[in-house]
Design an enzyme around this catalytic site. Structure first.
Site, mmCIF file in Angstrom:
data_model
loop_
_atom_site.group_PDB
_atom_site.id
_atom_site.type_symbol
_atom_site.label_atom_id
_atom_site.label_comp_id
_atom_site.label_asym_id
_atom_site.label_seq_id
_atom_site.Cartn_x
_atom_site.Cartn_y
_atom_site.Cartn_z
ATOM 1 N N HIS A 277 0.811 -1.224 0.000
ATOM 2 C CA HIS A 277 0.000 0.000 0.000
ATOM 3 C C HIS A 277 0.842 1.271 0.000
ATOM 4 O O HIS A 277 1.856 1.358 0.671
ATOM 5 C CB HIS A 277 -1.040 0.008 1.117
ATOM 6 C CG HIS A 277 -0.501 0.058 2.515
ATOM 7 N ND1 HIS A 277 -0.178 1.231 3.148
ATOM 8 C CD2 HIS A 277 -0.252 -0.933 3.405
ATOM 9 C CE1 HIS A 277 0.240 0.971 4.376
ATOM 10 N NE2 HIS A 277 0.214 -0.329 4.554
ATOM 11 N N ASP A 289 6.192 0.304 6.543
ATOM 12 C CA ASP A 289 4.720 0.199 6.402
ATOM 13 C C ASP A 289 4.200 1.342 5.544
ATOM 14 O O ASP A 289 3.839 2.379 6.050
ATOM 15 C CB ASP A 289 4.085 0.214 7.794
ATOM 16 C CG ASP A 289 2.585 -0.020 7.756
ATOM 17 O OD1 ASP A 289 2.079 -0.521 6.736
ATOM 18 O OD2 ASP A 289 1.914 0.302 8.748
ATOM 19 N N GLU A 323 -4.913 1.853 2.565
ATOM 20 C CA GLU A 323 -4.986 0.654 3.407
ATOM 21 C C GLU A 323 -5.207 1.022 4.871
ATOM 22 O O GLU A 323 -5.940 0.352 5.580
ATOM 23 C CB GLU A 323 -3.690 -0.167 3.275
ATOM 24 C CG GLU A 323 -3.758 -1.562 3.913
ATOM 25 C CD GLU A 323 -3.389 -1.602 5.394
ATOM 26 O OE1 GLU A 323 -3.699 -2.615 6.051
ATOM 27 O OE2 GLU A 323 -2.795 -0.625 5.911
ATOM 28 N N GLU A 324 -4.562 2.106 5.299
ATOM 29 C CA GLU A 324 -4.519 2.389 6.744
ATOM 30 C C GLU A 324 -5.862 2.762 7.353
ATOM 31 O O GLU A 324 -6.147 2.401 8.483
ATOM 32 C CB GLU A 324 -3.488 3.490 7.041
ATOM 33 C CG GLU A 324 -2.034 3.090 6.764
ATOM 34 C CD GLU A 324 -1.502 1.982 7.692
ATOM 35 O OE1 GLU A 324 -2.270 1.438 8.502
ATOM 36 O OE2 GLU A 324 -0.306 1.655 7.581
ATOM 37 N N ASP A 351 2.788 -6.601 3.032
ATOM 38 C CA ASP A 351 2.521 -5.489 3.945
ATOM 39 C C ASP A 351 2.889 -5.872 5.373
ATOM 40 O O ASP A 351 2.196 -5.544 6.329
ATOM 41 C CB ASP A 351 1.034 -5.082 3.843
ATOM 42 C CG ASP A 351 0.721 -3.880 4.724
ATOM 43 O OD1 ASP A 351 1.658 -3.140 5.086
ATOM 44 O OD2 ASP A 351 -0.472 -3.689 5.063
ATOM 45 N N HIS A 422 3.900 2.371 12.530
ATOM 46 C CA HIS A 422 3.046 3.535 12.844
ATOM 47 C C HIS A 422 3.721 4.574 13.730
ATOM 48 O O HIS A 422 3.037 5.279 14.465
ATOM 49 C CB HIS A 422 1.733 3.094 13.510
ATOM 50 C CG HIS A 422 0.853 2.243 12.656
ATOM 51 N ND1 HIS A 422 -0.303 1.669 13.112
ATOM 52 C CD2 HIS A 422 0.938 1.881 11.346
ATOM 53 C CE1 HIS A 422 -0.877 0.981 12.146
ATOM 54 N NE2 HIS A 422 -0.134 1.086 11.063
#
Lengths: 456, 456
Positions: A277, A289, A323-324, A351, A422
């Site tokens: 993503h 990520d 995606e998130e 991912d 994140h």
């Protein structure tokens, strides 16, 4: 008798793994380990675009980057596939705590993604700490009303497969704001879903239940959470003062998946998708990520072209948007495939970070899995030994639910992922070039095996 | 008939893996993943002692640190085992190159370990570049005499198991000075044994042949080596100006292995050794090489004691001195074992970095290996799937050669190791706490299996 004959023919036509396959595995590996552009692509994405939350100007810039990088890889066709995405905006945010029971101290924190802010006000309220939902659920409403609830649930370090620890802890990120608001809390603070022995706070999506007030939700890194835990245990009255401009923008924003395609030579109608993503959270650089998954997907196209490998089936590399916090890109991709009645034989997601690959996970029938595992021994020299996990991915999951497509996922080593996932520390420097490339090698090998033999 | 009965009895006495073993594996894992002190121990070693070349004051400080940390782990006995070690001293060193054919530019470099210096002089000579020994061997003496030879051999990135790439390249570190000196070269520059896409130069031991002049030998990081390569290819005359105070001290220095022991309950005379090396090169912090192995070895003692696990056999954790340039500690340990007629049933080394463990390597007979591999399935949840490598280690190798002891080695993921091995970048921050601990888990489990069932 007819049935028996058919079974017999099926056996005859079954693919046999040959020395040539082993050589192709090696060719793919040599090409990528020695000539890959994926690490440099990742540098450019991280350092010139940076983080890129869905709907933001940076995400639009990332689409441009992806379009360019994909074209440079040399597929037969590149296109942008529209997807309307939400745009969550952080703005300014701050949290002060009376950690020693006296003066307010500013602490490092991050609002959870999708969180609402304080609407221009400052919330000032006492903090109560709970270990978990059980402890919280046992509290009377009177103990919660008007308070800031600190959900001090620890990421369980005893899980060896850290995604299990994440699965265990992440319910506090998603569920604590509405649970707390239901009992009258004014805000929520959580201990991050973090394996880190550090103070990086982790963002990531939270979810509000529709009928319940949307209260602000913030996360602390482990060190600050330790301090708040000690403060709460001291018996002193601990106060929080917090403000945040976070909000979800009222309108959806037009964005895009970036798609590159190599047309199959024998079965162009059979499609194999691989993707990561393109969006990220709005802190750090979205390197592991999932910049890693994007550049690996592009690399597969580049490597096939550079080697002159002509796959029998059509191969698509997809950089999914959103995606998130919405999976709108993944849905748009599946919806398009369905409306066009496309024949997808496999969708693969990468991912889980660009770490050293250790295996491939499957979400498909055993018979299909067995077809891929015919190549198992060929993966041994590449350290790919773990085929025990069920693994798909959120961007490709609509392909399974809407079209019944078998899924697979790259399984990299997972020990470091939840240190940086994140966070502001998910940066280019925390991706190793060989680990990243080796992931692309395994994905390209997997695609080759399925393209050669089909998947029935 | 007698023989048959004996075979039958042997079968009866063969160890059967039980659910209890699986529980013990889990106990060990939980204890170490949740309560280990090894990461903190490594921090102290790296940040308060730092690098610690054999014979140096820092190495003496490291012995003190090891003695203290080992005692804190709580074994039944801790002692220092003497070993006389060489002391190589670097001092000041510099290299200037006319990279654009004009003015001298100072470049980042490191002398190779054990290298001789320039004896207070400055060497100023033209540089000639060779790709490999084949190209060098084809040169006439006249082309080499009076020159600085640049051995520009690249670490092969196509090897997936990077130790194979290291094995392939390291001959240039060990062999190029004497080869070049034999043809009259005045100094050697090598491209580092490095997988890094960076400019860290790698030191590491070089070796002089006795009858040949000892000329200075220096290494460049990959980026500077690329520049020198381009300069040499430009056709311009490239000059080097170098000086170094490096030299081997005339006298050996008294140093020590640090040993901690838990006495076996049933077979105290059967000894299982596990160890890493306490010395390091004199740049960086010796974090992955091999602070990691030291703190893992200590951790095994701590975990057994914390869990109240009483091994049937005696367990020894050894911090070996002088692995990097002499292996005097490993030799002293084996010599002592031999002179005392000790019964060692297994020696294990952890000197491949504190990365995520992937397997265990063996240097022992198939029958012995099979006994350990009875536990194979129990390792699956810990990601230990690779038992295919032959693996011992330099510190324990004298145990094999002098006493015929079976060897094993921890096999961590190897993708990052040769980015940082022997560089200024081998620092605490480049060790991940979970990966480090997980290595200790696997070592402790391995020791438990062998202690429980023996190894015949």
């Amino acid at each position: 008798m007819k049935i028996r004959l058919l079974s017999f023919l099926a056996l005859l036509s079954a693919y046999t793994v040959t020395a040539q396959d082993s050589l192709t595995f090696r060719k793919i590996s040599n090409e990528i380990m020695m000539h890959s552009t994926c690490y440099e692509n990742l540098r450019v994405l991280c350092k010139t675009v940076g983080n890129r939350i869905s709907g933001s100007p940076a995400a639009a810039k990332a689409v441009e980057w992806g379009n360019k990088a994909m074209k440079e890889a040399g597929p037969d066709r590149v296109w942008l596939q529209p997807a309307d995405v939400p745009y969550w905006y952080r703005g300014k945010e701050s949290l002060y705590l009376t950690l020693d029971g006296g003066a307010y101290q500013k602490v490092t924190m991050t609002s959870l993604g999708n969180s609402e802010g304080t609407g221009g006000k400052v919330i000032n309220a006492p903090v109560i700490m709970v270990r978990d939902f059980d402890e919280f659920n046992a509290l009377p409403e009177s103990a919660v009303r008007g308070k800031v609830v600190f959900f001090n649930y620890r990421f369980r370090q005893d899980f060896i497969f850290t995604f299990n620890g994440y699965g265990d802890a992440v319910k506090y990120r998603g569920g604590s704001p509405s649970a707390a608001a239901k009992k009258g809390a004014v805000a929520v603070i959580i201990r991050s879903m973090s394996t880190g022995e550090d103070d990086f706070p982790h963002t990531g999506g939270t979810h509000y239940k529709d009928s319940i007030k949307k209260i602000p939700a913030m996360a602390l890194g482990n060190k600050t959470a330790d301090k708040l835990e000690a403060a709460c245990k001291s018996g002193k009255r601990i106060m929080a003062k917090l403000s945040s401009e976070c909000h979800m923008m009222p309108d959806m924003v037009r964005s895009y998946n970036v798609i590159g395609e190599i047309k199959g030579t024998e079965h162009p109608e059979r499609i194999i998708t691989v993707g990561g993503h393109l969006d990220s959270w709005d802190i750090g650089e979205g390197a592991q990520d999932d910049g890693a998954g994007c550049v690996q997907s592009i690399e597969i196209i580049r490597a096939f072209k550079a080697l002159g490998l002509k796959p029998k089936c059509t191969i698509r590399a997809v950089l999914f948007m959103n995606e998130e916090n919405g999976q709108k890109g993944g849905q748009a991709y599946a919806d398009s495939a369905k409306s066009k009645n496309e024949h997808h034989i496999l969708a693969i997601e990468t991912d889980a970070g660009g770490f050293s690959p250790r295996g491939i996970g499957f979400e498909m029938g055993q018979a299909q899995k067995d077809q891929i595992l015919k190549f198992k021994d060929l993966w041994q020299p590449y350290g790919i030994l773990d085929f025990s996990h069920d693994e798909g991915g959120s961007d490709i999951d609509p392909m399974r639910t809407k079209l019944g497509v078998p899924l697979a996922g790259l399984l990299p080593d997972c020990q470091r992922y939840f240190d940086i996932h994140h966070t502001g520390n998910d940066i280019f420097e925390n991706v190793n070039h060989r680990e990243l490339k080796l992931g692309a090698v395994v994905l390209a090998q997997l695609i080759w095996t399925v393209s050669e033999q089909g998947l029935n």
